[in-house]
Every structure is written in C-alpha cells, then in structure tokens.
Design a protein around this motif. Structure first.
Motif, PDB file in Angstrom:
ATOM      1  N   PHE A 111      92.466  29.758  25.007  1.00 22.91           N
ATOM      2  CA  PHE A 111      93.272  30.848  24.446  1.00 22.91           C
ATOM      3  C   PHE A 111      93.779  30.504  23.049  1.00 22.91           C
ATOM      4  O   PHE A 111      93.672  31.313  22.115  1.00 22.91           O
ATOM      5  CB  PHE A 111      94.441  31.149  25.380  1.00 22.91           C
ATOM      6  CG  PHE A 111      95.485  32.059  24.789  1.00 22.91           C
ATOM      7  CD1 PHE A 111      95.215  33.403  24.585  1.00 22.91           C
ATOM      8  CD2 PHE A 111      96.730  31.565  24.430  1.00 22.91           C
ATOM      9  CE1 PHE A 111      96.173  34.247  24.034  1.00 22.91           C
ATOM     10  CE2 PHE A 111      97.695  32.398  23.883  1.00 22.91           C
ATOM     11  CZ  PHE A 111      97.415  33.748  23.680  1.00 22.91           C
ATOM     12  N   THR A 124      91.340  37.717  21.649  1.00 22.01           N
ATOM     13  CA  THR A 124      92.142  37.582  22.864  1.00 22.01           C
ATOM     14  C   THR A 124      93.513  38.185  22.620  1.00 22.01           C
ATOM     15  O   THR A 124      93.806  38.673  21.526  1.00 22.01           O
ATOM     16  CB  THR A 124      92.253  36.103  23.279  1.00 22.01           C
ATOM     17  OG1 THR A 124      92.891  36.030  24.572  1.00 22.01           O
ATOM     18  CG2 THR A 124      93.052  35.287  22.276  1.00 22.01           C
ATOM     19  N   TYR A 129      95.805  36.528  28.408  1.00 21.77           N
ATOM     20  CA  TYR A 129      96.238  35.202  28.852  1.00 21.77           C
ATOM     21  C   TYR A 129      97.050  35.311  30.141  1.00 21.77           C
ATOM     22  O   TYR A 129      96.828  34.552  31.094  1.00 21.77           O
ATOM     23  CB  TYR A 129      97.072  34.537  27.769  1.00 21.77           C
ATOM     24  CG  TYR A 129      97.615  33.174  28.164  1.00 21.77           C
ATOM     25  CD1 TYR A 129      96.786  32.061  28.170  1.00 21.77           C
ATOM     26  CD2 TYR A 129      98.947  33.027  28.555  1.00 21.77           C
ATOM     27  CE1 TYR A 129      97.270  30.812  28.536  1.00 21.77           C
ATOM     28  CE2 TYR A 129      99.443  31.780  28.930  1.00 21.77           C
ATOM     29  CZ  TYR A 129      98.602  30.692  28.924  1.00 21.77           C
ATOM     30  OH  TYR A 129      99.087  29.458  29.301  1.00 21.77           O
ATOM     31  N   ASN A 132      94.840  35.980  33.066  1.00 22.14           N
ATOM     32  CA  ASN A 132      94.029  34.819  33.426  1.00 22.14           C
ATOM     33  C   ASN A 132      94.824  33.742  34.145  1.00 22.14           C
ATOM     34  O   ASN A 132      94.242  32.887  34.823  1.00 22.14           O
ATOM     35  CB  ASN A 132      93.347  34.248  32.184  1.00 22.14           C
ATOM     36  CG  ASN A 132      92.021  34.904  31.888  1.00 22.14           C
ATOM     37  OD1 ASN A 132      90.962  34.437  32.293  1.00 22.14           O
ATOM     38  ND2 ASN A 132      92.068  36.029  31.178  1.00 22.14           N
ATOM     39  N   MET A 145      89.037  34.662  30.211  1.00 25.38           N
ATOM     40  CA  MET A 145      89.186  34.005  28.915  1.00 25.38           C
ATOM     41  C   MET A 145      87.871  33.356  28.488  1.00 25.38           C
ATOM     42  O   MET A 145      87.557  33.264  27.306  1.00 25.38           O
ATOM     43  CB  MET A 145      90.303  32.958  28.984  1.00 25.38           C
ATOM     44  CG  MET A 145      90.728  32.416  27.645  1.00 25.38           C
ATOM     45  SD  MET A 145      91.494  33.671  26.584  1.00 25.38           S
ATOM     46  CE  MET A 145      92.971  34.053  27.524  1.00 25.38           C
TER      47      MET A 145
END
Length: 377
Positions: A111, A124, A129, A132, A145
């Motif tokens: 990330f 992203t 995040y 995930n 991700m």
C-alpha cells in the motif's frame, strides 16, 4: 497461495509425533519462486505491467503459475497434520497467528509503495487498504491490494472447513468420507453445474489438490489402505481436469497457455514431489537454513508482484532488463527474509501468547456460564 502460508513447516501435534519436514519447506520455496518467475518473465509483459518483455524466458516462465497448485498440495498435507491432535479453537488460533502478521506487513508495505510511486501503473486508496485488512477485500467492494491475494482467500475457506470438521468431530472420525464427499461435489460442479458460488464455497477448482495433500498425510500418519489409495488416485485424476480451468482463462487472456498433455505431466510431477518430499524427509538439512527458506516464502509470495513490476520498470532503463529482473528477485528474497525474521516471527510469538490467554479466559467463562445455567438436582 503457499500452502502459500505454512512457512517453517513445524507440525504442532501430540508430543510423541512432533516433527519437522525440511523437504516441504524447500518445495514451498520452489513453488514461490515459480510464481515469481511467472510474473516477472511472462505475465508482467503479457498484461502490460512491465515495459520490457522476456521472449527467451517466457515459454518456460509460462509454467510458473502451477506453483500455486503445488502450494495447495502442500497445504493439504500440512493442515491435516497441524489439525491432528488439536481442538478446533487451537487450530483456528494457530492459523490466525500464522497468516495475519505476515499478511498485514506485506499488504501495508505494498500500500505504501503504490501510494508513493504506483501511478500511473497502479493506484490505491485508504478505503482499499481498510478493506484489505479483512483479507476479503472484494466482499467490501474493493480489489485486492495485490492480485496474488486471491489464493489466500481459498486457503482461508479451506481452514474454515477444517475448523468446522474439528468442531463436529468429523475430521477425527470420518476424514476419508469427508474427502470423498468433497471430491464428489467438486466433480459435479466442475463438470455439470458450473456454479461460481459453489466453486468458491467448496473450492471445487482447487479442492482436488488440497484433498490429495490431506490423503497423503493420512497415508503417511496411518498407513496405506485401499480406500485412501483410491481417494488419492481420484484426487489426482480430478485435478488433471480442473487444472485446465486456468489454461482456458490464459488462452482467452493472453492467447497462449500450457498444453493439456504438459499440464498432466506437470501435475504428476507435483504430486510426485510432495510424496517424494515426505519420503525423503530425513535426508535434508540443516533445519535452521531450511526453516528460514520456508519462512520467507509467504512474504515473498505476498510482496513480489506489484512492487516487483514497479521496481523492474524503474531499474531496467538504467541497468538493463535482465539485471533489473534478476536483481529484483534477489531483492525480494532478502526483503522477505527480513520481514519473516524481524517482524513476522516476533509478532507471531506475541500474538500466540495473547490469543492463547484470551481463548482460555473466554472458554473458562463459557464453561462457568454453562455450569451455572444447569438446574440444581
């Protein structure tokens, strides 16, 4: 994916049967490197993620995706061994401790790298995040991700079924019957029904690989029997068919794929490697080195793809495409070892202690509440 996740294949069973199979760690490393080679020397250019292609290596790298199938074979064996002699809560806790710290570290690093230098190839967001963090990002409307995480989801589904089988006592009493039912569901769905929901819930595409690993462990631990050998043969034959599902996808996506005869040969080789690894378990050492090599495979698998593409694209114009790709392989191996040695293992030890105490307290309260709820005689 790893099993993509059982680095340092230490078998936590009853004291009299504890063991360590170094050959499986070496097989796991080979499987992880096969996937890395597939991504760097074939898929990267074929998907447009890499600016440079590797036509000399691509025909061989094409086979590398089968490393995931080998991971699932090994995972079936290791999880069956890990579950033996354990209660369901002990097994579930051990799997959580094993999977999540490495996943959290590698997903967070990915990330940060994508957020910093990913554009325009990757993008992203903090929403992605957060999704995930659950390990089930698509369930929250977000993509993984890194694309390799799909196999971790299948591992988690497999662990869930094993936990349920332990909870009900079926794994201890009816293991081979469960494998038979699983193979039957897999065959029905793959050949006749074609349901995506059933494919995910029962892992019908890759179930024969997990099942074969479980049966190999059963034979290893309890001896040969006609029913076990027939199930192993059925698992292998069914996997020879289900392995072609990815082949069809690759033909549609890239216009090239491993031929069906070569898939069968490769599948036979993978099953033979698992069985050979178990038979040769006492011939490989030293355990410290193989434990480290096995330990780095999980971070390597999780970390290598998107970050590797970015690194190779950045380095290739400066040092050449071959030096960039091979140097990236070396860099990923080193980074994965650092994550395993200095983050994953310490966090796993702390998490195991914390979760162990939490589970003990919770179960004690549950038993106390159950006792209090019983009517006095």
């Amino acid at each position: 994916m790893v099993s993509t996740v059982d680095a340092g294949v230490r078998m936590h069973v009853k004291p009299a049967r504890q063991d360590y199979i170094a050959t499986l760690d070496l097989l796991r490393l080979a499987a992880a490197l096969a996937v890395v080679i597939f991504h760097y020397f074939f898929r990267g250019a074929a998907s447009g993620a890499l600016a440079e292609a590797y036509p000399l290596a691509a025909p061989f790298a094409l086979y590398g995706y089968l490393g995931v199938n080998l991971f699932f074979l090994i995972s079936g064996f290791v999880i069956a061994w890990s579950a033996e002699g354990r209660d369901w809560e002990q097994f579930a806790m051990a799997r959580c401790v094993r999977l999540y710290p490495g996943f959290l570290a590698c997903m967070t690093i990915t990330f940060i790298v994508i957020l910093a230098v990913g554009e325009p190839l990757f993008s992203t967001s903090f929403a992605q995040y957060a999704a995930n963090l659950s390990m089930f990002a698509p369930a929250f409307g977000q993509s993984f991700m890194d694309g390799v995480y799909w196999s971790i989801v299948l591992e988690l589904v497999f662990y869930g079924w094993v936990t349920l089988a332990l909870f009900t006592g079926m794994l201890q009493k009816r293991k081979l019957e469960l494998i038979f039912i699983w193979l039957a569901i897999s065959a029905l769905n793959e050949f006749f029904v074609g349901s995506r929901a059933i494919r995910l819930l029962f892992i019908t595409e890759f179930g024969p690989f997990f099942a074969a690993g479980v049966v190999v462990h059963h034979i290893h631990a309890h001896g040969r029997s006609l029913s076990a050998l027939l199930l192993l043969a059925a698992s292998f034959l069914l996997s020879c068919s289900t392995i072609s599902v990815t082949r069809d996808w690759m033909l549609n996506e890239y216009g090239i794929a491993v031929s069906q005869p070569h898939l069968v040969i490769a599948n036979f080789a993978m099953h033979a490697m698992l069985i050979g690894g178990v038979l040769l378990r006492s011939r490989i050492g030293p355990p410290g080195l193989t434990l480290a090599l096995g330990g780095l495979t999980y971070p390597l698998y999780l970390l290598h793809q998107n970050i590797g593409y970015l690194a190779i694209n950045a380095a290739a114009p400066l040092v050449g495409k071959w030096t960039a790709a091979l140097g990236c392989v070396a860099l990923m191996l080193f980074a994965s070892w650092v994550i395993w040695r200095h983050f994953e293992r310490p966090v796993q030890r702390a998490l195991k202690t914390w979760l162990g105490r939490a589970v003990e307290v919770t179960l004690a309260r549950f038993r106390r509440a159950s006792t209090d709820a019983q009517p006095a005689e």
